[in-house]
Design an enzyme around this catalytic site. Structure first.
Site, PDB file in Angstrom:
ATOM      1  N   SER A  73      -4.718  16.115  44.270  1.00  0.00           N
ATOM      2  CA  SER A  73      -5.657  16.338  43.169  1.00  0.00           C
ATOM      3  C   SER A  73      -5.699  17.808  42.767  1.00  0.00           C
ATOM      4  CB  SER A  73      -7.057  15.891  43.600  1.00  0.00           C
ATOM      5  OG  SER A  73      -8.035  16.265  42.642  1.00  0.00           O
ATOM      6  N   TYR A 103      -6.768  17.248  35.983  1.00  0.00           N
ATOM      7  CA  TYR A 103      -8.041  17.183  35.268  1.00  0.00           C
ATOM      8  C   TYR A 103      -7.983  18.168  34.102  1.00  0.00           C
ATOM      9  CZ  TYR A 103     -10.373  14.406  38.877  1.00  0.00           C
ATOM     10  OH  TYR A 103     -10.742  13.395  39.726  1.00  0.00           O
ATOM     11  N   THR A 105      -6.051  12.219  34.640  1.00  0.00           N
ATOM     12  CA  THR A 105      -7.221  11.363  34.811  1.00  0.00           C
ATOM     13  C   THR A 105      -8.008  11.329  33.509  1.00  0.00           C
ATOM     14  OG1 THR A 105      -7.373  11.798  37.168  1.00  0.00           O
ATOM     15  CG2 THR A 105      -9.365  11.037  36.086  1.00  0.00           C
ATOM     16  N   LYS A 141      -4.325   7.901  34.431  1.00  0.00           N
ATOM     17  CA  LYS A 141      -5.087   7.299  35.520  1.00  0.00           C
ATOM     18  C   LYS A 141      -6.496   6.978  35.020  1.00  0.00           C
ATOM     19  CE  LYS A 141      -6.420   8.233  40.335  1.00  0.00           C
ATOM     20  NZ  LYS A 141      -7.877   8.016  40.202  1.00  0.00           N
ATOM     21  N   HIS A 150     -11.970   4.296  38.596  1.00  0.00           N
ATOM     22  CA  HIS A 150     -12.343   5.415  39.464  1.00  0.00           C
ATOM     23  C   HIS A 150     -13.177   4.939  40.659  1.00  0.00           C
ATOM     24  CE1 HIS A 150     -11.729   9.827  39.081  1.00  0.00           C
ATOM     25  NE2 HIS A 150     -12.623   9.878  40.047  1.00  0.00           N
TER      26      HIS A 150
END
Length: 383
Positions: A109, A132, A158, A255, A279
């Site tokens: 991440s 992100y 995401t 995602k 999520h």
């Protein structure tokens, strides 16, 4: 309770609860609002039955699958999740080494606690970077370039965190990154002294991809919900996703896709895969489960990109059902996070071995020797 006593997802969860201070455990364990979607993500699998075939000669089973142009020995991989060194001091290192041992993909991440550079030096199996989209364009560019330089195989944007979900457990426990002691949480941290000792002595807690750009979550305490709501760019749109896909120049996935309309748009902008995901029920409570939505999406775009079913998976049979509907692979976070918290790398390896053993056994019981043998004729949905 010890690691050898863990035989399934629920056992790892129990051991993790014994090891972690309450705010940390409930950060993993919790979800949004009334946690209805969180529960449905798993219960959805109960609404379909497997129909096995027999006398098929199943001595040798091949669990391999190919996604994003990479062959994996398992039909599932370890989704990228944030803040892993809060759960165990080895964090992403432990998870990545376990993934390497089983030759499956591992996700890192943007909110990881170990850098992409270090992970790339440790692990040569396929790697995914979870992106992100921040307001700070310099931070965005840095994340993309670092992941590219570290030769990550897949970029996953995401798209379901445009604002933070209402994670009420975190509000009650006062969970933040970095952790902070409060009157309500002091007892929980005090009763888990080994966690505190490891946190203080096993290296400084850092978010290496963020700390040169933002204080929130790194040197300034922030809840994840607040971080999403304040630091991520709520103006993000399809043009931004398409530009990022072009900048990355390799395998690119979204995602958090849940609608057929969005799945088709993902194809249009050049994506090579999508994760059908809500999520983990941590964003919009009341949203549909990935498994419930999977068939519609596979039928619409399954021949154009890799469709991955992510969320709610506790058993090998859950994976078989998703694969039978047409998913190319499955993935999950809690799938391995409880095991990480329970025992670090040995815990993740035990979880992966149990899932692998379940899949081999269940494939044999289904009369299947390879993933391509699974299809919708194996399923009956209850009315």
């Amino acid at each position: 309770m010890r690691l050898k006593d863990c035989h399934n997802f629920g056992d790892f969860r129990k051991l993790a609860k014994l090891k972690l201070p309450s705010p940390i455990f409930h950060y993993i364990d919790g979800a949004a609002d009334d946690e209805i979607t969180y529960a449905r993500n798993t219960s959805a699998f109960d609404d379909v039955d497997l129909v096995p075939n027999v006398l098929r000669g199943v001595e040798n089973v091949d669990l391999s699958t190919t996604i994003f142009g990479k062959k994996l020995d398992l039909p599932f991989y370890l989704s990228p999740t944030a803040l892993q060194r809060l759960f165990h001091y080895d964090g992403e290192r432990a998870v990545g080494k376990a993934a390497k041992k089983f030759n499956t993909m591992f996700g890192v991440s943007a909110l990881a606690t170990v850098s992409v550079e270090e992970i790339s030096s440790l692990i040569d199996t396929p790697k995914m970077f979870q992106f992100y989209f921040h307001k700070d364009r310099g931070l965005n560019d840095s994340c993309l370039e670092r992941a590219k330089a570290a030769k990550f195989d897949v970029m996953a944007l995401t798209v379901d965190t445009i604002t933070g979900g209402n994670r009420e457990r975190d509000l009650r426990t006062g969970f933040t990154s970095p952790p902070k002691l409060t009157l309500s949480s002091l007892f929980s941290f005090a009763t888990k002294p080994m966690w505190g000792i490891n946190y203080l002595t096993k290296g400084k807690f850092e978010l290496p991809h963020l700390q040169d750009f933002v204080k929130e979550g790194t040197s300034t305490n922030s809840s994840i919900g607040n971080y999403f709501s304040t630091m991520l760019d709520q103006s993000m749109n399809w043009k931004d996703a398409e530009k990022l896909c072009s900048q990355w120049g390799g395998h690119f996935a979204l995602k958090g896709i849940m609608s057929v309309e969005d799945a088709k748009k993902a194809v249009d902008i050049g994506c090579t895969g999508i994760m059908v995901s809500n999520h983990g029920g941590r964003q919009l409570d009341g949203s549909r489960s990935p498994f419930d939505q999977l068939a519609e999406i596979v039928d619409a775009v399954g021949d154009k990109l890799d469709v991955i079913c992510e969320g709610g998976i506790h058993r090998g049979t859950h994976m078989l059902k998703a694969l039978s509907l047409g998913a190319k692979a499955c993935s999950g976070g809690r799938l391995y996070l409880y095991a990480l918290a329970a025992a670090g790398q040995p815990g993740v390896e035990r979880a992966l071995e149990l899932y692998k053993s379940e899949l081999v056994r269940d494939m044999k019981l289904m009369g299947c020797t390879k993933i391509s043998d699974l299809n919708r004729n194996n399923l009956r949905f209850r009315k």
